[in-house]
Write a protein that holds these residues in place. Structure first.
Motif, mmCIF file in Angstrom:
data_model
loop_
_atom_site.group_PDB
_atom_site.id
_atom_site.type_symbol
_atom_site.label_atom_id
_atom_site.label_comp_id
_atom_site.label_asym_id
_atom_site.label_seq_id
_atom_site.Cartn_x
_atom_site.Cartn_y
_atom_site.Cartn_z
ATOM 1 N N ALA A 50 4.470 10.566 -0.729
ATOM 2 C CA ALA A 50 5.130 9.811 0.334
ATOM 3 C C ALA A 50 6.343 9.077 -0.203
ATOM 4 N N THR A 51 7.328 8.926 0.655
ATOM 5 C CA THR A 51 8.452 8.066 0.315
ATOM 6 C C THR A 51 7.977 6.620 0.398
ATOM 7 N N GLN A 52 8.724 5.716 -0.211
ATOM 8 C CA GLN A 52 8.360 4.297 -0.171
ATOM 9 C C GLN A 52 8.226 3.799 1.269
ATOM 10 N N GLU A 53 9.086 4.297 2.158
ATOM 11 C CA GLU A 53 9.057 3.863 3.553
ATOM 12 C C GLU A 53 7.768 4.289 4.261
ATOM 13 N N ALA A 54 7.132 5.354 3.804
ATOM 14 C CA ALA A 54 5.942 5.877 4.481
ATOM 15 C C ALA A 54 4.621 5.378 3.875
ATOM 16 N N CYS A 55 4.681 4.600 2.809
ATOM 17 C CA CYS A 55 3.452 4.185 2.115
ATOM 18 C C CYS A 55 2.479 3.446 3.037
ATOM 19 N N SER A 56 2.954 2.493 3.810
ATOM 20 C CA SER A 56 2.034 1.730 4.660
ATOM 21 C C SER A 56 1.406 2.632 5.725
ATOM 22 N N PHE A 57 2.133 3.631 6.197
ATOM 23 C CA PHE A 57 1.600 4.588 7.164
ATOM 24 C C PHE A 57 0.357 5.264 6.602
ATOM 25 N N TYR A 58 0.446 5.810 5.386
ATOM 26 C CA TYR A 58 -0.689 6.519 4.790
ATOM 27 C C TYR A 58 -1.807 5.566 4.385
ATOM 28 N N GLU A 59 -1.465 4.385 3.900
ATOM 29 C CA GLU A 59 -2.492 3.409 3.533
ATOM 30 C C GLU A 59 -3.288 2.969 4.765
ATOM 31 N N ASN A 60 -2.626 2.814 5.898
ATOM 32 C CA ASN A 60 -3.317 2.439 7.146
ATOM 33 C C ASN A 60 -4.257 3.536 7.622
ATOM 34 N N LEU A 61 -4.027 4.774 7.198
ATOM 35 C CA LEU A 61 -4.885 5.893 7.579
ATOM 36 C C LEU A 61 -5.995 6.159 6.561
ATOM 37 N N GLY A 62 -6.108 5.310 5.525
ATOM 38 C CA GLY A 62 -7.204 5.425 4.574
ATOM 39 C C GLY A 62 -6.891 6.180 3.291
ATOM 40 N N PHE A 63 -5.627 6.518 3.055
ATOM 41 C CA PHE A 63 -5.259 7.173 1.809
ATOM 42 C C PHE A 63 -5.162 6.136 0.694
ATOM 43 N N ASP A 64 -5.584 6.518 -0.505
ATOM 44 C CA ASP A 64 -5.520 5.647 -1.675
ATOM 45 C C ASP A 64 -4.308 6.008 -2.520
ATOM 46 N N ARG A 65 -3.597 4.985 -2.961
ATOM 47 C CA ARG A 65 -2.428 5.185 -3.818
ATOM 48 C C ARG A 65 -2.901 5.587 -5.209
ATOM 49 N N ILE A 66 -2.389 6.735 -5.711
ATOM 50 C CA ILE A 66 -2.737 7.204 -7.050
ATOM 51 C C ILE A 66 -1.707 6.715 -8.059
ATOM 52 N N GLY A 67 -0.459 6.848 -7.732
ATOM 53 C CA GLY A 67 0.601 6.404 -8.634
ATOM 54 C C GLY A 67 1.936 6.966 -8.206
#
Length: 147
Positions: free
Chosen positions: A115-132
């Motif tokens: 994901a681009t930096q702008e899309a990070c909160s979108f994926y986090e709100n859907l339950g995706f975990d940040r790997i790095g």
């Protein structure tokens, strides 16, 4: 499809280097306009990191040879249609697809995307975990399908 090609090149000048014939795709469109497009495919983990995934994926999640991941290669929503739930709807479809397949194939462990930096909160709100971070512009996310 020229409409999809135009959509993929629209605005940001995105380059789509992956062979679309080897992927599943979802398209949201009217009769005259592509509103959203998502491409994904199943990959098997080997001793080498699957293309388009970071080495941290193996360390942080514990993937092993023979495990499978579902890679979301691309998700794009036309700028005029953003913030209307189309992206969420498309991701929910791929989550459903992954969860259904994981029930019959426990080697399918994760859904992975960048994901681009702008899309990070979108994926986090859907339950995706940040790997790095994959690089300065992309962040890797994973959604665990199996325990």
């Amino acid at each position: 499809n020229p409409g999809i090609d135009t959509f993929l090149w629209h605005g940001e000048g995105l380059k789509f280097n992956i062979d679309r014939n080897k992927m599943n795709a979802m398209i949201m469109a009217t009769q005259t306009q592509v509103l959203g497009y998502m491409a994904y495919s199943m990959k098997e983990a080997t001793f080498y990191v699957p293309e388009h995934c970071s080495p941290d994926l193996f360390h942080d999640v514990g993937l092993k040879k023979g495990d499978k991941i579902l890679v979301v290669h691309y998700l794009g929503i036309d700028k005029s249609c953003q913030a209307q739930g189309l992206g969420t709807s498309m991701i929910m479809k791929v989550l459903d697809f992954g969860l259904r397949h994981a029930k019959t194939d426990p080697s399918l462990r994760l859904i992975v995307l960048h994901a681009t930096q702008e899309a990070c909160s979108f994926y986090e709100n859907l339950g995706f975990d940040r790997i790095g971070n994959v690089d300065d512009n992309l962040v890797e996310y994973a959604y665990t399908l199996t325990e």
